[in-house]
Design an enzyme around this catalytic site. Structure first.
Site, mmCIF file in Angstrom:
data_model
loop_
_atom_site.group_PDB
_atom_site.id
_atom_site.type_symbol
_atom_site.label_atom_id
_atom_site.label_comp_id
_atom_site.label_asym_id
_atom_site.label_seq_id
_atom_site.Cartn_x
_atom_site.Cartn_y
_atom_site.Cartn_z
ATOM 1 N N GLU A 289 4.616 42.074 26.986
ATOM 2 C CA GLU A 289 4.110 42.316 28.349
ATOM 3 C C GLU A 289 5.090 41.799 29.395
ATOM 4 O OE1 GLU A 289 0.163 40.859 29.133
ATOM 5 O OE2 GLU A 289 -0.761 42.551 28.118
ATOM 6 N N HIS A 310 7.899 42.618 0.685
ATOM 7 C CA HIS A 310 7.454 43.613 -0.289
ATOM 8 C C HIS A 310 6.880 44.846 0.393
ATOM 9 C CE1 HIS A 310 7.916 40.870 -3.812
ATOM 10 N NE2 HIS A 310 7.918 40.004 -2.805
ATOM 11 N N LYS A 424 -6.690 51.810 31.103
ATOM 12 C CA LYS A 424 -7.999 51.380 31.621
ATOM 13 C C LYS A 424 -8.536 52.418 32.597
ATOM 14 C CE LYS A 424 -7.104 46.418 31.480
ATOM 15 N NZ LYS A 424 -6.904 45.239 32.295
HETATM 16 O O1 PA5 Z 1 -1.414 38.758 30.067
HETATM 17 C C1 PA5 Z 1 -2.308 39.299 30.687
HETATM 18 O O2 PA5 Z 1 -2.517 39.027 31.880
HETATM 19 C C2 PA5 Z 1 -3.278 40.288 30.050
HETATM 20 O O3 PA5 Z 1 -2.885 40.765 28.841
HETATM 21 C C3 PA5 Z 1 -4.629 39.611 29.916
HETATM 22 O O4 PA5 Z 1 -4.466 38.462 29.134
HETATM 23 C C4 PA5 Z 1 -5.705 40.487 29.306
HETATM 24 O O5 PA5 Z 1 -5.683 41.764 29.849
HETATM 25 C C5 PA5 Z 1 -7.073 39.858 29.524
HETATM 26 O O6 PA5 Z 1 -7.325 39.767 30.880
HETATM 27 P P1 PA5 Z 1 -8.529 38.915 31.481
HETATM 28 O O7 PA5 Z 1 -8.312 37.514 31.111
HETATM 29 O O8 PA5 Z 1 -8.455 39.143 32.958
HETATM 30 O O9 PA5 Z 1 -9.808 39.467 30.883
#
Ligand code: PA5
Length: 451
Positions: A289, A310, A424
């Site tokens: 990310e 393996h 989303k």
């Molecule tokens: O790193 C990030 O910000 C995202 O991957 C969030 O961790 C994930 O989408 C969960 O988001 P939230 O904590 O707002 O539910």
């Protein structure tokens, strides 16, 4: 104790000059984190940098008392969250205790189930049914407070808690970790009187394991969170030097970028310990990310060896030469087993008699690192003393900082995740969420066209 970087298997892939040439970019990345913050992309998400020292001490001790309460009144703790809101906690739990934690835990430790990290009704039904028979509490974690997967799971577990204990007692069994001031989860928690913990504004989801997001579930499992923070603090001190020649964290970040520029597009994080598997998953979110944007970024992959030798081993040895490996090894195994002599030796294993399994594992590592580097796969080695809470803290901070520096060298904002929103929006439109009507029509036409 610290994370030791071993670059000796990189000699045929990169030179000292490659690192020197990157020096200005490394210093610029460092300046983005410290002295030239105003110019840094994502500078409002640098809170993780000083977290090991300036974390909220009052909240920290509240986390410890709530963990003690959960341990005394609950057979099960259900941790609801997705992405950065669960991966770190689960990674530390399995790293320090076991991937089989729920089976091998001490008798005073609650079972811990992580849900709301998929939309699978099958998975949720299993945990709901376990909770019907036991005393349980819920830690719901969402920074935004609006993420669909955990929100659905929370509705179901909240309803079960109320059904089982009544509204008043149910509220005492819910711990909410969310934004300080806003969001659906924040508002609901305030209204219902849940115990609340904060995800600081300046700490992004994937950098949040050392906040209440990770600390409450980790403490509930009986892990020493003070030791975890002390390990992170030690790394924060150790890896603060802007000179990459004195800073293994920066050297690792630089090497990743050098290899990437030489066509190595995939980093496989590897461990020879199955209890490292969720740390791999946490690493994949952190780096994926942070770096995967603007059509750039090293693809983070992972493997557990020798298991995956393996399955993936053939590809790593002889497939497309686009990989490098970062292998995390430990001086000491959590336990060891000595292989006994067998007078009949029907299995032909007496050449290993008297040897420990960790010795055999070490030889598997040594044999593999040589084979893979001979096959054209650069190997970076990260060595840690053991799989303790302290070392988990050291490693987490090391990787978080390496990720930030690496992302800045790459030229991206390591702290946003604009691409996560695309699916989303489409999902909301297809589910008929109010506000998405136009997109809904357009997607329906496209889906119809394709079917
Ligand atoms: O790193 C990030 O910000 C995202 O991957 C969030 O961790 C994930 O989408 C969960 O988001 P939230 O904590 O707002 O539910």
């Amino acid at each position: 104790m610290s994370v030791q970087l071993n670059c000796s298997y990189l000699d045929s892939f990169i030179s000292a000059d490659d690192c020197k040439a990157l020096d200005p970019e490394i210093r610029k990345a460092h300046d983005f984190l410290y002295s030239n913050k105003a110019a840094a992309k994502g500078n409002d998400f640098h809170g993780w940098l000083t977290l090991p020292f300036d974390y909220d001490k009052e909240e920290f001790s509240r986390i410890q008392s709530c963990a003690a309460k959960i341990r005394s009144d609950s057979d099960i703790l259900v941790v609801i969250g997705i992405g950065g809101s669960y991966l770190g906690a689960r990674a530390v739990l399995e790293f320090v205790k076991s991937k089989n934690y729920n089976l091998v835990r001490d008798k005073n430790d609650p079972q811990i189930f992580f849900v709301g990290n998929s939309i699978s009704p099958a998975e949720l039904s299993q945990v709901l049914s376990l909770c019907r028979q036991k005393d349980f509490s819920v830690n719901v974690i969402s920074k935004s407070g609006t993420t669909t997967e955990p929100a659905i799971a929370f509705r179901l577990f909240r309803q079960l808690l109320v059904e089982k204990y009544g509204a008043e007692e149910a509220a005492k069994r819910i711990y909410a970790t969310t934004d300080r001031a806003k969001g659906t989860l924040h508002d609901l928690s305030l209204r219902e009187g849940y115990e609340m913990f904060v995800v600081p504004d300046n700490v992004g989801g994937r950098y949040s394991v050392l906040t209440a997001v990770g600390l409450l579930p980790i403490a509930a499992a009986g892990i020493d969170i003070a030791s975890l923070m002390a390990g992170a603090a030690a790394s924060a001190e150790k890896y603060a030097d802007p000179d990459w020649q004195k800073n293994d964290c920066y050297r690792y970040a630089a090497i990743r970028n050098i290899l990437y520029r030489k066509g190595k597009m995939v980093e496989m994080m590897v461990s020879y310990e199955p209890d490292y598997q969720m740390m791999n998953e946490w690493f994949k979110q952190l780096f994926g990310e942070s770096e995967g944007k603007e059509n750039k970024g090293i693809f983070p992959a992972s493997a557990i060896y020798s298991t995956d030798l393996h399955s993936l081993g053939q590809y790593v040895q002889e497939g497309s030469r686009l990989l490098f490996e970062t292998v995390v090894v430990f001086d000491k195994s959590k336990n060891d087993i000595t292989i006994a002599e067998d007078p009949e030796n029907l299995d032909g294993l007496n050449f290993l008699a008297g040897k420990t399994m960790s010795y055999v594992n070490q030889k598997a590592f040594e044999g593999t690192v040589l084979a893979h580097t001979d096959g054209g796969v650069p190997n970076i080695i990260l060595r840690l003393p053991e799989m303790s809470a302290y070392c988990a803290g050291e490693l987490i901070y090391f990787l978080e900082k390496a990720c930030a520096i690496s992302g800045y060298i790459l030229g991206v904002n390591p702290f946003n995740q604009p691409g996560v929103e695309m699916y989303k929006k489409n999902m909301f439109a297809l589910l008929g969420k109010p506000g998405y009507e136009d997109l809904s029509d357009e997607l329906a036409k496209r889906l119809h066209h394709q079917s």
